[in-house]
Motif scaffolding. Structure first.
Motif, PDB file in Angstrom:
ATOM      1  N   GLN A  86       3.478  -0.714  22.469  1.00 21.00           N
ATOM      2  CA  GLN A  86       4.134   0.021  21.565  1.00 21.00           C
ATOM      3  C   GLN A  86       3.630   0.202  20.327  1.00 21.00           C
ATOM      4  O   GLN A  86       3.684   1.502  19.636  1.00 21.00           O
ATOM      5  N   GLU A  87       2.675  -0.858  19.798  1.00 13.97           N
ATOM      6  CA  GLU A  87       2.249  -0.709  18.464  1.00 13.97           C
ATOM      7  C   GLU A  87       0.934   0.591  18.705  1.00 13.97           C
ATOM      8  O   GLU A  87       0.734   1.259  17.730  1.00 13.97           O
ATOM      9  N   VAL A  88       0.373   0.612  19.790  1.00 17.99           N
ATOM     10  CA  VAL A  88      -0.548   1.851  19.826  1.00 17.99           C
ATOM     11  C   VAL A  88      -0.025   3.371  19.765  1.00 17.99           C
ATOM     12  O   VAL A  88      -0.300   4.239  19.280  1.00 17.99           O
ATOM     13  N   LEU A  89       1.238   3.134  20.389  1.00 22.45           N
ATOM     14  CA  LEU A  89       1.910   4.411  20.553  1.00 22.45           C
ATOM     15  C   LEU A  89       2.419   4.936  19.155  1.00 22.45           C
ATOM     16  O   LEU A  89       2.516   5.900  18.839  1.00 22.45           O
ATOM     17  N   SER A  90       2.875   3.741  18.576  1.00 23.60           N
ATOM     18  CA  SER A  90       3.270   3.952  17.081  1.00 23.60           C
ATOM     19  C   SER A  90       2.133   4.484  16.308  1.00 23.60           C
ATOM     20  O   SER A  90       2.430   5.512  15.350  1.00 23.60           O
TER      21      SER A  90
END
Length: 136
Positions: A86-90
């Motif tokens: 999720q942190e990469v997508l964000s």
């Protein structure tokens, strides 16, 4: 042509996009998935999400300009990111939001983590639909 964007009561607060986009009748452009390829067809920024986003932005802006459209005319986006994190997508979302294409992401938008994209080394792809300005 009129583009209206709204967030209906009872739906969750969004980080900048709108749940619903409505376009009055008119011409529409459907862009092929924009990839992080340079003019020679070479992947840009192997292993670098930010560099790939920047190339996708440049390609998308050029594709929109070819039909006399700007980021403000975009009515739907789907961002594909090769990552389960999720942190990469964000981080990819945030990079798009500070790019010249940022106004495109105030509309109906979807962000997806995927297992793989079409080109070896490709980490990001953007699918765009735009409502074109009326012809003069």
């Amino acid at each position: 042509m009129t583009i209206s964007r709204l967030n209906p009561d009872g739906l969750h607060h969004t980080p900048g996009y709108h749940h619903v986009t409505v376009v009055s009748a008119g011409r529409t452009a459907y862009l092929a998935g924009q990839c992080p390829l340079d003019a020679d067809g070479t992947i840009v920024g192997l292993g670098d999400y930010a560099a790939q986003v920047d190339q996708v932005v440049a390609n998308t802006v050029a594709a929109l300009a070819a039909v006399d459209a700007e980021p403000e005319h975009v009515v739907r986006t789907v961002i594909y990111v090769v990552s389960p994190r999720q942190e990469v997508l964000s981080a990819v979302w945030d990079r798009f939001l500070v790019s010249p294409l940022a106004p495109a992401f105030t509309t109906a938008s979807t962000l997806l983590g995927v297992a793989q994209l079409g080109f070896t080394g490709q980490l990001v792809e953007l699918d765009v639909t735009a409502a074109l300005p009326d012809e003069t």
